[in-house]
Design a protein around this motif. Structure first.
Motif, PDB file in Angstrom:
ATOM      1  N   ASP A 138       0.855  -1.194   0.000  1.00 45.87           N
ATOM      2  CA  ASP A 138       0.000   0.000   0.000  1.00 45.87           C
ATOM      3  C   ASP A 138       0.887   1.239   0.000  1.00 45.87           C
ATOM      4  N   ARG A 139       0.879   1.969  -1.092  1.00 45.13           N
ATOM      5  CA  ARG A 139       1.770   3.145  -1.180  1.00 45.13           C
ATOM      6  C   ARG A 139       1.025   4.456  -0.996  1.00 45.13           C
ATOM      7  N   THR A 140      -0.180   4.345  -0.469  1.00 42.66           N
ATOM      8  CA  THR A 140      -0.944   5.569  -0.242  1.00 42.66           C
ATOM      9  C   THR A 140      -0.737   6.063   1.182  1.00 42.66           C
ATOM     10  N   ARG A 141      -0.200   5.169   2.047  1.00 41.44           N
ATOM     11  CA  ARG A 141      -0.010   5.546   3.451  1.00 41.44           C
ATOM     12  C   ARG A 141       1.211   6.441   3.603  1.00 41.44           C
ATOM     13  N   SER A 142       1.303   7.127   4.747  1.00 41.64           N
ATOM     14  CA  SER A 142       2.499   7.918   5.051  1.00 41.64           C
ATOM     15  C   SER A 142       3.712   7.006   4.997  1.00 41.64           C
ATOM     16  N   ARG A 143       4.842   7.546   4.573  1.00 39.70           N
ATOM     17  CA  ARG A 143       6.047   6.702   4.525  1.00 39.70           C
ATOM     18  C   ARG A 143       6.673   6.526   5.909  1.00 39.70           C
ATOM     19  N   LEU A 144       6.247   7.302   6.872  1.00 39.44           N
ATOM     20  CA  LEU A 144       6.801   7.137   8.224  1.00 39.44           C
ATOM     21  C   LEU A 144       6.103   5.943   8.875  1.00 39.44           C
ATOM     22  N   ASP A 145       6.837   4.830   9.053  1.00 39.43           N
ATOM     23  CA  ASP A 145       6.217   3.605   9.574  1.00 39.43           C
ATOM     24  C   ASP A 145       5.638   3.827  10.968  1.00 39.43           C
ATOM     25  N   PHE A 146       6.505   4.107  11.925  1.00 37.67           N
ATOM     26  CA  PHE A 146       6.053   4.349  13.301  1.00 37.67           C
ATOM     27  C   PHE A 146       7.153   5.113  14.041  1.00 37.67           C
ATOM     28  N   VAL A 147       6.941   6.419  14.159  1.00 36.95           N
ATOM     29  CA  VAL A 147       7.959   7.252  14.815  1.00 36.95           C
ATOM     30  C   VAL A 147       7.966   6.907  16.303  1.00 36.95           C
ATOM     31  N   ARG A 160      23.163   2.401  23.215  1.00 35.93           N
ATOM     32  CA  ARG A 160      23.113   3.125  21.944  1.00 35.93           C
ATOM     33  C   ARG A 160      22.525   2.167  20.925  1.00 35.93           C
ATOM     34  N   ILE A 161      21.573   2.657  20.134  1.00 35.78           N
ATOM     35  CA  ILE A 161      21.027   1.836  19.055  1.00 35.78           C
ATOM     36  C   ILE A 161      22.059   1.806  17.940  1.00 35.78           C
ATOM     37  N   CYS A 162      22.203   0.650  17.357  1.00 31.65           N
ATOM     38  CA  CYS A 162      23.211   0.475  16.334  1.00 31.65           C
ATOM     39  C   CYS A 162      22.496  -0.085  15.091  1.00 31.65           C
ATOM     40  N   TRP A 163      22.323   0.740  14.099  1.00 28.69           N
ATOM     41  CA  TRP A 163      21.518   0.383  12.913  1.00 28.69           C
ATOM     42  C   TRP A 163      22.461   0.164  11.738  1.00 28.69           C
ATOM     43  N   GLY A 175      14.630   2.789   4.546  1.00 23.93           N
ATOM     44  CA  GLY A 175      15.617   2.753   5.621  1.00 23.93           C
ATOM     45  C   GLY A 175      15.277   3.734   6.717  1.00 23.93           C
ATOM     46  N   LEU A 176      16.287   4.062   7.491  1.00 22.73           N
ATOM     47  CA  LEU A 176      16.020   4.797   8.716  1.00 22.73           C
ATOM     48  C   LEU A 176      16.024   6.318   8.518  1.00 22.73           C
ATOM     49  N   ILE A 177      15.071   6.963   9.172  1.00 19.49           N
ATOM     50  CA  ILE A 177      15.022   8.432   9.184  1.00 19.49           C
ATOM     51  C   ILE A 177      14.902   8.854  10.649  1.00 19.49           C
ATOM     52  N   LEU A 178      15.653   9.895  11.030  1.00 11.15           N
ATOM     53  CA  LEU A 178      15.635  10.307  12.444  1.00 11.15           C
ATOM     54  C   LEU A 178      15.461  11.811  12.584  1.00 11.15           C
ATOM     55  N   GLY A 179      15.049  12.210  13.767  1.00 13.30           N
ATOM     56  CA  GLY A 179      14.927  13.626  14.110  1.00 13.30           C
ATOM     57  C   GLY A 179      16.193  14.060  14.832  1.00 13.30           C
ATOM     58  N   GLU A 180      16.921  15.000  14.232  1.00 13.18           N
ATOM     59  CA  GLU A 180      18.222  15.405  14.788  1.00 13.18           C
ATOM     60  C   GLU A 180      18.057  16.357  15.975  1.00 13.18           C
ATOM     61  N   GLY A 181      18.880  16.108  17.000  1.00 17.93           N
ATOM     62  CA  GLY A 181      18.987  17.056  18.108  1.00 17.93           C
ATOM     63  C   GLY A 181      17.757  17.145  19.009  1.00 17.93           C
ATOM     64  N   PRO A 227      14.182  10.432  18.290  1.00 16.48           N
ATOM     65  CA  PRO A 227      13.003   9.919  17.571  1.00 16.48           C
ATOM     66  C   PRO A 227      13.390   9.442  16.170  1.00 16.48           C
ATOM     67  N   HIS A 228      12.838   8.308  15.792  1.00 16.35           N
ATOM     68  CA  HIS A 228      13.200   7.741  14.487  1.00 16.35           C
ATOM     69  C   HIS A 228      12.123   6.773  14.023  1.00 16.35           C
ATOM     70  N   THR A 229      12.221   6.401  12.784  1.00 16.51           N
ATOM     71  CA  THR A 229      11.341   5.372  12.233  1.00 16.51           C
ATOM     72  C   THR A 229      11.956   4.831  10.945  1.00 16.51           C
TER      73      THR A 229
END
Ligand SMILES: O=C(O)CCC(=O)C(=O)O
Ligand SMILES: [Fe+2]
Length: 326
Positions: A138-147, A160-163, A175-181, A227-229
């Motif tokens: 389903d490509r109509t949903r937001s791309r952010l899986d679960f922040v 420390r999370i190690c991705w 892949g991974l997207i995060l909120g900086e700072g 914060p990340h997802t």
């Protein structure tokens, strides 16, 4: 199910986000590394992990994908062939069972990198996710899986999370997207909304999101409150990554081992590294079940069993956290 060709031509909703800041130039400079961590809430290192070791771990994933008939294990792109995903183990349980992370972190070159980075013996917390994420149907949903902020669900274990990407992960793959700072700010989860306590939309300002095109050899370490997802996979390939948690052996890591006694208000644990003991379990203990949900104090003796493998953190003889290793 759409054919891979149809998936490939589907327009990807690529978010316009800024690149992660690389910390390669800070390696070996403890103070500068710490300052970057305080400022950003992560370290991103480009091309620092032995690519042979990463390829060996990737091969384990590919074997599993091949075994389920959903990709050609020899395909360097790990393209999804469109076969049914019914029965595909989305949580990659076969890899969890065989602890596929262990041979990886024991690779001398991998160990040496983390030893040097942490200036301490790495202590791996066996909370591991092996992700072979197929293209999103389903490509109509937001791309952010679960922040989320891992710290919200893991209070008391300052890892420390190690991705770790195991293949190229561009913005179509996600892949991974995060909120900086944002890791020193308030917890963003909405405590009024059990059981998932989602982070409200917009709590991470749009200009704080960071990502990059990840490649084998790269590694991203994040603060437990960053914060990340994952981003939904809008490519025709599987997204291959592993995330695991690490601390320094001298940073008071939790115990990992098997329960030898389970009582209503106490457990005994035999730790893998020789640490063991008896720990009181009370109202202040945060016990989680295999489903990730908190186990009520009254259910400890029925939900945990002698022989269970758990992660247990304690202070003054009292368990602060106890959770099973899945
Ligand atoms: O890889 C993902 O999609 C999410 C990773 C994550 O939540 C983590 O590494 O803690
Ligand atoms: Fe996470």
């Amino acid at each position: 199910m759409q054919s891979p060709a149809a998936l490939a031509t589907h327009p990807a909703a690529t978010p316009r986000v800024r690149e992660l800041e690389s910390s390669n130039h800070l390696l070996g400079d403890r103070a500068a590394l710490d300052a970057a961590w305080e400022r950003n809430g992560y370290w991103f290192f480009r091309d620092v992990l032995d690519r042979g070791a990463v390829a060996r771990l990737r091969a384990v994933y590919m074997q599993l994908l091949g075994g389920y008939g959903v990709a050609d294990p020899a395909d360097p792109e790990a393209r999804y062939n469109g076969a049914s995903l019914e029965g595909f183990p989305f949580r990659m349980d076969p890899l969890s069972k065989r602890k596929a992370w262990q041979p990886f972190v024991r690779e001398p070159a991998i160990h040496a990198f983390f030893r040097h980075l942490l200036q301490d013996e790495p202590f791996w917390i066996p909370t591991v996710e092996y992700r072979a994420t197929p293209p999103a149907a389903d490509r109509t949903r937001s791309r952010l899986d679960f922040v989320h902020q891992d710290g919200f669900y893991n209070k008391g274990i300052p890892f420390r999370i190690c991705w770790i990407p195991l293949a190229e992960i561009d913005d179509e793959v996600g892949g991974l997207i995060l909120g900086e700072g944002l890791h020193r700010g308030p917890i963003l989860h909405d405590t009024q909304q059990p059981p998932l306590y989602p982070i409200p939309e917009g709590a991470v300002p749009a200009d704080r999101w960071r990502r990059t095109t990840y490649r084998p050899g790269d590694v991203l370490l994040m603060d437990l409150n960053t914060p990340h997802t994952g981003l939904a996979n809008h490519s025709d390939r599987f997204r291959l990554s592993m995330d695991i948690r690490v601390m320094g052996a001298n940073e008071d890591p939790p115990m990992v081992g098997r329960l030898t006694v389970v009582e209503a208000h106490a457990v005994e644990l035999e730790g893998e590294d020789g640490r063991s003991g008896r720990f009181v379990v009370d109202e202040a203990s945060y016990c989680r079940g295999l489903d990730g949900q908190q186990v009520p104090l009254a259910d400890i003796a029925t939900r945990f069993h002698v022989g269970d493998e758990v992660i247990l953190a304690a202070r003054d003889g009292r368990a602060t956290i106890m959770r099973p290793i899945h």
